[in-house]
Design a protein around this motif. Structure first.
Motif, PDB file in Angstrom:
ATOM      1  N   ASP A  56     -68.173  24.061  19.811  1.00 46.59           N
ATOM      2  CA  ASP A  56     -68.018  23.055  18.763  1.00 46.59           C
ATOM      3  C   ASP A  56     -68.651  21.716  19.116  1.00 46.59           C
ATOM      4  OD1 ASP A  56     -66.655  24.892  17.252  1.00 46.59           O
ATOM      5  OD2 ASP A  56     -64.655  24.131  17.745  1.00 46.59           O
ATOM      6  N   ASP A  57     -68.718  21.395  20.416  1.00 49.24           N
ATOM      7  CA  ASP A  57     -69.252  20.096  20.848  1.00 49.24           C
ATOM      8  C   ASP A  57     -70.709  20.177  21.311  1.00 49.24           C
ATOM      9  OD1 ASP A  57     -66.744  18.910  20.382  1.00 49.24           O
ATOM     10  OD2 ASP A  57     -66.045  19.480  22.379  1.00 49.24           O
ATOM     11  N   ARG A  58     -71.397  21.248  20.958  1.00 47.69           N
ATOM     12  CA  ARG A  58     -72.744  21.498  21.492  1.00 47.69           C
ATOM     13  C   ARG A  58     -73.725  20.373  21.164  1.00 47.69           C
ATOM     14  NH1 ARG A  58     -71.463  24.421  17.234  1.00 47.69           N
ATOM     15  NH2 ARG A  58     -72.858  24.583  15.412  1.00 47.69           N
ATOM     16  N   TYR A  96     -83.722  22.296  19.786  1.00 48.79           N
ATOM     17  CA  TYR A  96     -83.641  22.806  18.420  1.00 48.79           C
ATOM     18  C   TYR A  96     -82.202  23.144  18.047  1.00 48.79           C
ATOM     19  CZ  TYR A  96     -88.655  23.160  18.872  1.00 48.79           C
ATOM     20  OH  TYR A  96     -89.980  22.857  19.073  1.00 48.79           O
ATOM     21  N   ASN A  97     -81.829  22.748  16.843  1.00 41.50           N
ATOM     22  CA  ASN A  97     -80.541  23.120  16.282  1.00 41.50           C
ATOM     23  C   ASN A  97     -80.706  24.508  15.668  1.00 41.50           C
ATOM     24  OD1 ASN A  97     -78.296  23.542  14.618  1.00 41.50           O
ATOM     25  ND2 ASN A  97     -78.040  21.363  14.207  1.00 41.50           N
ATOM     26  N   VAL A 102     -77.467  25.301  20.362  1.00 45.88           N
ATOM     27  CA  VAL A 102     -78.600  24.406  20.558  1.00 45.88           C
ATOM     28  C   VAL A 102     -79.465  25.010  21.651  1.00 45.88           C
ATOM     29  CG1 VAL A 102     -79.335  22.113  21.329  1.00 45.88           C
ATOM     30  CG2 VAL A 102     -77.331  22.350  19.854  1.00 45.88           C
ATOM     31  N   LEU A 103     -80.778  25.151  21.378  1.00 39.63           N
ATOM     32  CA  LEU A 103     -81.708  25.703  22.355  1.00 39.63           C
ATOM     33  C   LEU A 103     -82.577  24.585  22.912  1.00 39.63           C
ATOM     34  CD1 LEU A 103     -82.881  29.033  20.678  1.00 39.63           C
ATOM     35  CD2 LEU A 103     -81.282  28.748  22.589  1.00 39.63           C
ATOM     36  N   CYS A 104     -82.647  24.517  24.239  1.00 39.65           N
ATOM     37  CA  CYS A 104     -83.418  23.485  24.933  1.00 39.65           C
ATOM     38  C   CYS A 104     -84.527  24.148  25.727  1.00 39.65           C
ATOM     39  CB  CYS A 104     -82.520  22.680  25.864  1.00 39.65           C
ATOM     40  SG  CYS A 104     -81.094  21.921  25.052  1.00 39.65           S
ATOM     41  N   PHE A 105     -85.780  23.845  25.387  1.00 42.78           N
ATOM     42  CA  PHE A 105     -86.932  24.428  26.057  1.00 42.78           C
ATOM     43  C   PHE A 105     -87.446  23.453  27.111  1.00 42.78           C
ATOM     44  CE2 PHE A 105     -86.443  26.503  22.083  1.00 42.78           C
ATOM     45  CZ  PHE A 105     -86.906  27.802  22.253  1.00 42.78           C
ATOM     46  N   ASP A 126     -65.887  21.338  24.277  1.00 47.73           N
ATOM     47  CA  ASP A 126     -65.968  22.758  23.928  1.00 47.73           C
ATOM     48  C   ASP A 126     -67.439  23.163  23.913  1.00 47.73           C
ATOM     49  OD1 ASP A 126     -65.716  25.321  23.003  1.00 47.73           O
ATOM     50  OD2 ASP A 126     -65.184  24.752  20.950  1.00 47.73           O
ATOM     51  N   VAL A 127     -67.969  23.495  25.091  1.00 47.41           N
ATOM     52  CA  VAL A 127     -69.360  23.934  25.216  1.00 47.41           C
ATOM     53  C   VAL A 127     -69.447  25.080  26.211  1.00 47.41           C
ATOM     54  CG1 VAL A 127     -70.444  21.740  24.586  1.00 47.41           C
ATOM     55  CG2 VAL A 127     -69.857  22.186  26.965  1.00 47.41           C
ATOM     56  N   GLU A 128     -70.438  25.931  25.971  1.00 53.99           N
ATOM     57  CA  GLU A 128     -70.761  27.028  26.884  1.00 53.99           C
ATOM     58  C   GLU A 128     -72.264  26.975  27.135  1.00 53.99           C
ATOM     59  OE1 GLU A 128     -70.891  31.904  26.862  1.00 53.99           O
ATOM     60  OE2 GLU A 128     -69.477  30.859  25.542  1.00 53.99           O
TER      61      GLU A 128
END
Length: 393
Positions: A56-58, A96-97, A102-105, A126-128
């Motif tokens: 939820d906190d991504r 990118y959302n 969220v994907l981080c390259f 709340d992040v994984e």
């Protein structure tokens, strides 16, 4: 590492190491591949790291540590930096959302350490956070005909119109995400992301279905991005304050606090950094009036190949850090250079004193002072302009 090494080998690839990862260096004629991209369209496997952030906190978690604002809308992205307390760039990222994550390259070899670092700093959020580099394959399609090429193999969606936005569809019966790039090569560009198990089929479709796309490797990537005036992490960015590079597209000056933000704001408010990134055209003329083939490079020297495959003599080279002089005064250093396949002359990027006014300089290569002319970036006007072109105010 490359996800389809055997496929690249079948195409005659020569491999190299970049950020500790195996990449395609070239397929035998990097200059010809360079011209194919400038005149039509080319295809490269992009070897990058990928960090996934769920929960939820991504968005807030990633936004709090980066120099730019993470988009709140699915399908949008941004270019951002992770800085150290002194404002130096630790890594650059495309973020990118992607809806539920969220994907981080990142540059190659950076994702695992970044995922571990972020995971250690999670407290009540709340992040994984996971390194998913090995799960995905990423292919870049670049050139003035890139849109036509991607549209011919993308099903279920039109190509995205705006830089750093993406759509989902299919290619070769595989699910793909297609990102419109911010033109690091100075040409229209897209990145196609698929599951690693579908990589070979997607690469084949991008290569030969519809309009052919010339395969190219990182040696050609270096020459394309340099002609476009795009600073790269390995050569210009790492450890440098972003204001020095004019990377205003990576900075949101209205954001709240993040590590290094105080330094960035102080330099911005002062009006100018201590140095700036410029373009240089290198070389002398011999008695016949032909340009002397002198090149300053970042990391290594590779022989060019002629059209019949015979190796030409290696360029005279200087490593990254070759000194730039205004008369007898040292005013900066080369970050990287190539012999431009488009201009057929050596060109370079260099960090110099911000207030340098001279346009006729010299670069010390092999104990000699080689003339160098300050050249407006980009060196080549392609179908688009790189969003990373240095911008100062």
């Amino acid at each position: 590492m490359t996800s389809i090494e055997s496929t690249h080998a079948d195409h005659g690839a020569t491999f190299a190491t970049r950020g500790g990862e195996t990449v395609v260096s070239h397929y035998g004629r990097p200059e010809r591949a360079h011209r194919a991209v400038r005149n039509g369209v080319g295809l490269i496997e992009r070897v990058v790291g990928v960090v996934s952030v769920r929960g939820d906190d991504r968005i807030d978690y990633v936004d709090n540590v980066l120099s730019n604002r993470v988009p709140s809308s699915e399908g949008e992205g941004c270019y951002a930096l992770l800085l150290d307390p002194q404002g130096g760039i630790e890594t650059d990222l495309y973020v990118y959302n992607a809806g539920e994550r969220v994907l981080c390259f990142t540059p190659p070899g950076r994702a695992a350490a970044l995922a571990d670092e972020w995971a250690e700093k999670v407290f009540i959020q709340d992040v994984e956070i996971d390194d998913v580099t090995d799960d995905l394959a990423i292919f870049g399609v670049h050139g003035p005909q890139a849109t036509e090429k991607v549209a011919s193999v993308l099903h279920g969606s039109a190509t995205p119109d705006e830089p750093l936005t993406f759509v989902r569809g299919s290619t070769a019966d595989a699910g793909v995400s297609v990102i419109r790039t911010d033109a690091p090569t100075g040409e229209e560009g897209y990145e196609i992301i698929c599951d690693v198990t579908d990589a070979a089929a997607v690469f084949e479709a991008l290569s030969v279905q519809g309009m052919n796309a010339a395969p190219f490797g990182y040696q050609t990537w270096e020459s394309l991005t340099l002609e476009a005036g795009t600073p790269l992490f390995e050569h210009e960015l790492e450890g440098t304050i972003p204001n020095v590079l004019g990377l205003r597209n990576a900075l949101d000056f209205a954001k709240g606090c993040y590590v290094g933000q105080e330094v960035v704001s102080r330099v911005e408010n002062r009006g100018q950094p201590s140095r700036r990134l410029i373009g240089l055209t290198l070389g002398t003329e011999d008695d016949t009036g032909e340009a002397d083939d002198t090149t300053a490079v970042g990391d290594s020297t590779e022989s060019a190949e002629t059209g019949d495959g015979a190796a030409e003599p290696a360029d005279r080279t200087a490593t990254s850090g070759a000194a730039v002089f205004d008369g007898d005064s040292a005013v900066g250093e080369v970050t990287r250079s190539v012999t431009s396949p488009t201009l057929e002359t050596p060109i370079a990027l260099a960090l110099v004193d911000f207030d340098l006014e001279a346009t006729a300089l010299t670069v010390r290569i092999g104990g000699e002072e080689i003339p160098a002319t300050v050249t407006e970036l980009p060196f080549i006007d392609g179908s688009e302009r790189s969003a990373r072109l240095p911008s100062y105010h």
